[in-house]
Enzyme design. Structure first.
Site, PDB file in Angstrom:
ATOM      1  N   LYS A 199       8.022 -13.434  -8.421  1.00 18.30           N
ATOM      2  CA  LYS A 199       7.486 -13.667  -7.071  1.00 18.30           C
ATOM      3  C   LYS A 199       6.000 -13.342  -7.116  1.00 18.30           C
ATOM      4  CE  LYS A 199       6.441 -12.298  -3.193  1.00 18.30           C
ATOM      5  NZ  LYS A 199       5.058 -12.555  -2.696  1.00 18.30           N
ATOM      6  N   GLY A 252       1.538  -3.729  -7.445  1.00 22.56           N
ATOM      7  CA  GLY A 252       0.920  -3.965  -6.142  1.00 22.56           C
ATOM      8  C   GLY A 252       0.489  -2.650  -5.532  1.00 22.56           C
ATOM      9  N   SER A 253       0.460  -2.616  -4.217  1.00 20.72           N
ATOM     10  CA  SER A 253      -0.077  -1.441  -3.524  1.00 20.72           C
ATOM     11  C   SER A 253       0.933  -0.291  -3.507  1.00 20.72           C
ATOM     12  CB  SER A 253      -0.436  -1.822  -2.087  1.00 20.72           C
ATOM     13  OG  SER A 253       0.734  -2.232  -1.420  1.00 20.72           O
ATOM     14  N   THR A 254       0.404   0.900  -3.327  1.00 26.01           N
ATOM     15  CA  THR A 254       1.256   2.089  -3.241  1.00 26.01           C
ATOM     16  C   THR A 254       2.173   1.985  -2.015  1.00 26.01           C
ATOM     17  OG1 THR A 254      -0.364   3.408  -4.415  1.00 26.01           O
ATOM     18  CG2 THR A 254       1.178   4.614  -3.000  1.00 26.01           C
ATOM     19  N   GLY A 257       4.979  -0.197  -2.894  1.00 25.35           N
ATOM     20  CA  GLY A 257       5.739   0.497  -3.942  1.00 25.35           C
ATOM     21  C   GLY A 257       6.674   1.547  -3.351  1.00 25.35           C
ATOM     22  N   GLU A 274       3.864  -0.294 -10.693  1.00 25.01           N
ATOM     23  CA  GLU A 274       2.470  -0.193 -11.160  1.00 25.01           C
ATOM     24  C   GLU A 274       1.608  -0.326  -9.911  1.00 25.01           C
ATOM     25  OE1 GLU A 274       2.134   0.378 -14.328  1.00 25.01           O
ATOM     26  OE2 GLU A 274       4.171  -0.111 -14.918  1.00 25.01           O
ATOM     27  N   CYS A 308      -7.118  -2.683 -10.564  1.00 26.45           N
ATOM     28  CA  CYS A 308      -6.407  -1.451 -10.210  1.00 26.45           C
ATOM     29  C   CYS A 308      -7.038  -0.221 -10.852  1.00 26.45           C
ATOM     30  CB  CYS A 308      -4.940  -1.568 -10.580  1.00 26.45           C
ATOM     31  SG  CYS A 308      -4.685  -2.027 -12.282  1.00 26.45           S
ATOM     32  N   GLU A 404      -7.948   3.561  -1.938  1.00 32.69           N
ATOM     33  CA  GLU A 404      -8.278   2.420  -2.792  1.00 32.69           C
ATOM     34  C   GLU A 404      -8.919   1.335  -1.930  1.00 32.69           C
ATOM     35  OE1 GLU A 404      -5.083  -0.039  -4.311  1.00 32.69           O
ATOM     36  OE2 GLU A 404      -6.043   0.033  -6.277  1.00 32.69           O
TER      37      GLU A 404
HETATM   38  P1  NAD Z   1       0.567  -5.770  -2.149  1.00 34.49           P
HETATM   39  O1  NAD Z   1       1.352  -4.541  -2.391  1.00 34.49           O
HETATM   40  O2  NAD Z   1       0.145  -6.081  -0.773  1.00 34.49           O
HETATM   41  O3  NAD Z   1       1.388  -7.042  -2.638  1.00 34.49           O
HETATM   42  C1  NAD Z   1       1.885  -7.127  -3.966  1.00 34.49           C
HETATM   43  C2  NAD Z   1       3.071  -8.062  -3.981  1.00 34.49           C
HETATM   44  O4  NAD Z   1       4.106  -7.484  -3.194  1.00 34.49           O
HETATM   45  C3  NAD Z   1       2.796  -9.441  -3.386  1.00 34.49           C
HETATM   46  O5  NAD Z   1       3.490 -10.402  -4.144  1.00 34.49           O
HETATM   47  C4  NAD Z   1       3.382  -9.325  -2.005  1.00 34.49           C
HETATM   48  O6  NAD Z   1       3.794 -10.569  -1.476  1.00 34.49           O
HETATM   49  C5  NAD Z   1       4.582  -8.425  -2.244  1.00 34.49           C
HETATM   50  N1  NAD Z   1       5.043  -7.692  -1.067  1.00 34.49           N
HETATM   51  C6  NAD Z   1       4.342  -7.303   0.022  1.00 34.49           C
HETATM   52  N2  NAD Z   1       5.151  -6.674   0.905  1.00 34.49           N
HETATM   53  C7  NAD Z   1       6.394  -6.654   0.351  1.00 34.49           C
HETATM   54  C8  NAD Z   1       7.651  -6.157   0.767  1.00 34.49           C
HETATM   55  N3  NAD Z   1       7.805  -5.551   1.944  1.00 34.49           N
HETATM   56  N4  NAD Z   1       8.696  -6.281  -0.062  1.00 34.49           N
HETATM   57  C9  NAD Z   1       8.561  -6.881  -1.266  1.00 34.49           C
HETATM   58  N5  NAD Z   1       7.406  -7.410  -1.693  1.00 34.49           N
HETATM   59  C10 NAD Z   1       6.327  -7.289  -0.904  1.00 34.49           C
HETATM   60  O7  NAD Z   1      -0.670  -5.711  -3.145  1.00 34.49           O
HETATM   61  P2  NAD Z   1      -1.827  -6.787  -3.328  1.00 34.49           P
HETATM   62  O8  NAD Z   1      -2.775  -6.658  -2.175  1.00 34.49           O
HETATM   63  O9  NAD Z   1      -1.245  -8.116  -3.640  1.00 34.49           O
HETATM   64  O10 NAD Z   1      -2.522  -6.277  -4.670  1.00 34.49           O
HETATM   65  C11 NAD Z   1      -3.434  -5.248  -4.680  1.00 34.49           C
HETATM   66  C12 NAD Z   1      -2.760  -3.959  -5.097  1.00 34.49           C
HETATM   67  O11 NAD Z   1      -2.152  -4.109  -6.360  1.00 34.49           O
HETATM   68  C13 NAD Z   1      -3.740  -2.826  -5.253  1.00 34.49           C
HETATM   69  O12 NAD Z   1      -3.210  -1.671  -4.664  1.00 34.49           O
HETATM   70  C14 NAD Z   1      -3.838  -2.647  -6.752  1.00 34.49           C
HETATM   71  O13 NAD Z   1      -4.204  -1.373  -7.193  1.00 34.49           O
HETATM   72  C15 NAD Z   1      -2.472  -2.990  -7.175  1.00 34.49           C
HETATM   73  N6  NAD Z   1      -2.455  -3.332  -8.594  1.00 34.49           N
HETATM   74  C16 NAD Z   1      -1.920  -2.421  -9.459  1.00 34.49           C
HETATM   75  C17 NAD Z   1      -1.919  -2.696 -10.826  1.00 34.49           C
HETATM   76  C18 NAD Z   1      -1.316  -1.722 -11.800  1.00 34.49           C
HETATM   77  O14 NAD Z   1      -0.965  -2.148 -12.883  1.00 34.49           O
HETATM   78  N7  NAD Z   1      -1.178  -0.459 -11.470  1.00 34.49           N
HETATM   79  C19 NAD Z   1      -2.439  -3.888 -11.300  1.00 34.49           C
HETATM   80  C20 NAD Z   1      -2.975  -4.790 -10.389  1.00 34.49           C
HETATM   81  C21 NAD Z   1      -2.968  -4.507  -9.023  1.00 34.49           C
END
Ligand code: NAD
Length: 502
Positions: A199, A252-254, A257, A274, A308, A404
């Protein structure tokens, strides 16, 4: 300044794909979303819609999970020999390599990133990832042991372990390194014999869809790789809540997560998360400033700070503070903003207008709290451009220094001695990356031991390798991707006991 990508220079392949109709890839075929709903694909350099993707509903997700479950048991996949999985992965790597120019273009138009960046990090690193992970398919060894069994003194037993696929994996990706993230999730799945529903972020789904086409071309068993697109709130949520999912691999975001960890807990689904970061870059008293100054600038301004592990807090020995701040500000001022397809651009737009508004708000909050800001301006026009910023004079506890931002905003702080530097470096909820810039081996070791981060760099920052496990501590995540650990987390261990004689 021309801020919009010139789409007329795209290869025919990239142009056709970006504008073409896109469905959901389920069970080896393309399907329209059941609801018929679609979402726009925006080019961040112009703010214009350049295509549309499908919005998958819970029903579509259900079909994708069912397809992945069937494929997990399908003898064509389940009984495939490890070396055959390796061959398929190498074939896929070759297909991606052959498509590199158009894949990089698609990624650049969809994400706003520089073409050199999408080529090196999204496409080339994807090829290397598949090649590296392909080698693991034939190396998923267990162990054997001569068992003691003290309560059966007259009997002898052989003990052994074997690794099995973890099962159906739900893989959810962010938008900052879209293709590479998709392949980082896909490759260990293929190496270990799992199946997956990918996804991608709703903002940058195109290359994951193209990847699905290439998986099909590589001859991967139908249902092993499924790609569903849509929002996190609908598609992502349906996926992580689905009882047919065994493991969740999320980047994605904390905030999201935490939500995933809560959803996964009652069913004891396996997961690795992550997450975000606020990584410190520490410039020690004995650092080589000729290297540390550009190092600090590009650790935050690379990929427009949408990284990130971005070095978003620079901690500078007080002796060097003014020189480093001035040096970084000079580099920031020299950065040429422009569209990703233009090879002369040094920084592209942020991923979208909503994200830019959040980044700008952080800078405004810093200003109103008395922080001194150099740069950090919204560029008027249709693209979501934002000039690189450096902020000084902030309290280290201020939200701009703690949260962040995921944009080109660097907060700088002076320190007196190592103790203060370490205290500041670890004074954050995150623990993803950190770097120490020093000429002294003892200093490097001391910091390495005491920095609370998943990766600690010495005289460099943001260097990742497929053989190194990548993950975070504290609110930056749980578990690892890449390396041996990333592969093994896609397996479950089974212990065996065999009676040898009585
Ligand atoms: P996000 O958490 O908003 O979204 C990430 C993914 O999760 C997207 O595909 C989104 O559609 C999905 N998502 C959102 N809400 C959801 C829910 N309720 N249930 C299931 N899935 C859901 O993050 P973003 O804005 O896309 O990306 C930026 C973030 O990603 C930053 O916090 C960054 O630090 C992090 N990131 C971490 C790493 C790592 O390896 N640690 C690498 C790249 C990015």
């Amino acid at each position: 300044m021309t801020t919009a990508n010139d789409l007329s220079q795209l290869t025919a392949k990239a142009a056709a794909f970006i504008g073409g109709e896109k469905g959901l890839f389920i069970d080896g075929e393309w399907r329209a979303p059941r609801s018929g709903e679609t979402l726009p694909v925006i080019d961040p350099s112009s703010g214009r819609e350049v295509g549309r993707i499908a919005q998958a509903s819970a029903d579509d997700v259900d079909a994708a999970v069912a397809s992945a479950r069937r494929a997990l048991e399908d003898p064509a996949w389940a009984r495939m020999k490890p070396h055959q999985r390796e061959e398929i992965m190498l074939r896929l790597a070759e297909l991606i390599r052959a498509e590199a120019p158009s894949l990089a273009e698609i990624e650049t138009v969809n994400s706003g990133k520089l073409i050199a960046n999408t080529r090196l990090f999204d496409v080339d690193l994807s090829v290397h990832t598949l090649r590296y992970m392909a080698g693991w398919a034939t190396k998923l060894h267990g162990e054997t042991m001569d068992l003691a069994v003290p309560y059966a003194p007259d009997m002898r037993f052989n003990g052994f372990t074997r690794r099995f696929p973890a099962g159906v994996v739900a893989a959810i990706m962010p938008w900052n390194v879209p293709l590479c993230q998709a392949v980082w999730k896909l490759a260990p799945v293929l190496a270990t014999g799992c199946t997956v529903i990918l996804k991608p972020s709703e903002l940058t789904s195109l290359t994951a869809l193209r990847l699905a086409e290439l998986c099909d071309e590589a001859g991967i068993t139908p249902g092993v790789v499924n790609v569903v697109t849509g929002t996190g709130e609908v598609t992502g949520k349906a996926l992580i809540e689905h009882p047919g999912v065994d493991k969740i691999n999320f980047t994605g975001s904390t905030r999201v997560g935490q939500f995933i960890a809560e959803q996964a807990a009652p069913a004891f689904k396996h997961y690795n998360l992550e997450l975000g970061g606020k990584s410190p870059l520490i410039i020690a008293e004995d650092a080589d400033l000729e290297k540390a100054i550009p190092g600090a600038a590009w650790a935050i301004y690379g990929n427009s700070g949408q990284n990130c592990c971005a070095g978003s807090r620079v901690l500078i020995h007080e002796k060097h503070f003014d020189r480093v701040v001035a040096g970084v500000a000079d580099i920031a001022a020299s950065i040429r903003l422009g569209p990703g397809l233009d090879p002369a651009s040094m920084m592209g737009p942020l991923v979208g207008a909503a994200h830019r508004a959040r980044v700008a708000e952080h800078v405004e909050r810093a200003r109103s709290a008395g922080g001194e800001v150099i740069g950090g301006e919204i560029v008027e026009g249709d693209g979501s451009y934002f000039t690189p910023a450096i902020v000084t004079g902030l309290d280290h506890g201020h939200p701009t220094a703690q949260q962040e931002i995921f944009g080109p905003v660097l907060c700088a702080f002076p320190f007196k001695d190592d103790e203060e530097a370490l205290q500041l470096a670890n004074d954050t909820a995150f623990g993803l990356g950190a770097s120490i810039w020093t000429r002294g081996l003892a200093t490097a070791n001391r910091y390495f031991e005491r920095l609370k981060a998943g990766t600690v760099w010495i005289n460099t920052h943001n260097i990742l390798d497929l053989s190194l496990p990548f993950g975070g501590t504290k609110q930056s995540g749980v578990g690892f991707e890449l390396g041996r650990e990333g592969v093994m987390s896609h397996t479950v261990l089974r212990a065996g006991v065999m009676l040898v004689d009585e």
